[in-house]
Enzyme design. Sequence first.
Site, mmCIF file in Angstrom:
data_model
loop_
_atom_site.group_PDB
_atom_site.id
_atom_site.type_symbol
_atom_site.label_atom_id
_atom_site.label_comp_id
_atom_site.label_asym_id
_atom_site.label_seq_id
_atom_site.Cartn_x
_atom_site.Cartn_y
_atom_site.Cartn_z
ATOM 1 N N ASP A 163 -10.342 -3.534 -5.117
ATOM 2 C CA ASP A 163 -9.683 -2.644 -4.153
ATOM 3 C C ASP A 163 -10.374 -1.281 -4.164
ATOM 4 O O ASP A 163 -10.374 -0.583 -5.177
ATOM 5 C CB ASP A 163 -8.205 -2.487 -4.508
ATOM 6 C CG ASP A 163 -7.391 -1.846 -3.400
ATOM 7 O OD1 ASP A 163 -7.965 -1.088 -2.598
ATOM 8 O OD2 ASP A 163 -6.172 -2.087 -3.353
ATOM 9 N N HIS A 177 -8.058 -4.742 -0.998
ATOM 10 C CA HIS A 177 -6.785 -4.161 -0.581
ATOM 11 C C HIS A 177 -6.081 -5.152 0.339
ATOM 12 O O HIS A 177 -6.085 -5.011 1.569
ATOM 13 C CB HIS A 177 -7.068 -2.838 0.142
ATOM 14 C CG HIS A 177 -5.882 -1.936 0.239
ATOM 15 N ND1 HIS A 177 -5.330 -1.302 -0.855
ATOM 16 C CD2 HIS A 177 -5.141 -1.542 1.312
ATOM 17 C CE1 HIS A 177 -4.309 -0.562 -0.468
ATOM 18 N NE2 HIS A 177 -4.169 -0.700 0.850
ATOM 19 N N SER A 235 0.829 -1.201 0.000
ATOM 20 C CA SER A 235 0.000 0.000 0.000
ATOM 21 C C SER A 235 0.869 1.259 0.000
ATOM 22 O O SER A 235 1.609 1.499 -0.950
ATOM 23 C CB SER A 235 -0.962 -0.057 1.189
ATOM 24 O OG SER A 235 -1.934 0.954 1.134
#
Length: 210
Positions: free
Chosen positions: A156, A187, A104
């Site tokens: 996501d 995610h 991320s």
Amino acid sequence: MNFEHVFHPASDPAAPTLLLLHGTGADEHDLIGLGRALDPKAALLSPRGKVNENGANRWFRRLREGVYDVDDIIERTHELAGFVEAAADRYRLDRGRLIAVGFSNGANIAAATLLLRPGLLRGAALFAAGAPLQEREPERVDLAGTSVFVSAGEADMMIPIDQARLLATQLTERSADVELREHPGGHALPPAVLGRAREWLSELPVGERD
């Protein structure tokens, strides 16, 4: 050495060094298990992001959800690169074996490092990644010889998959060898993607570059 960090030396001198870059709200301990899962013999260098967003550690500022402060990205990327160079000297790391592993926000700062400091990293595994420099087209640097594994979830909601595709395109246009692995999830880092990333890393030739 201006970042809080942890370092675990390699158990095999031929193994790579994994630069572990955590996601928002985590710290330098968060990805140690991921690093061991990817390569149990690798050296692990894991710093902590310096930006504090409402008590959560990050690598760079954002103006709002999904909108990044590009000037801050650039400044923080060069600061991180300076730390990596200093750590390589301190711990006597082979710079031809430096592989970033980010999730991320950590994947995004790793992507920025590839684009802004070409040659620092041999490669990168970017999980739940986006294109951090989408608002400002990166320079056409030469990333030949750099290998990148990018994973992204079709569902996501935090980083749309189009961002990962844009990043893969930016890297490919600059001659990086890119594998984009899409999955139907959100995610996250699914086991199948982790397994493929482990294979990718094991197949990656690392060592001193000319």
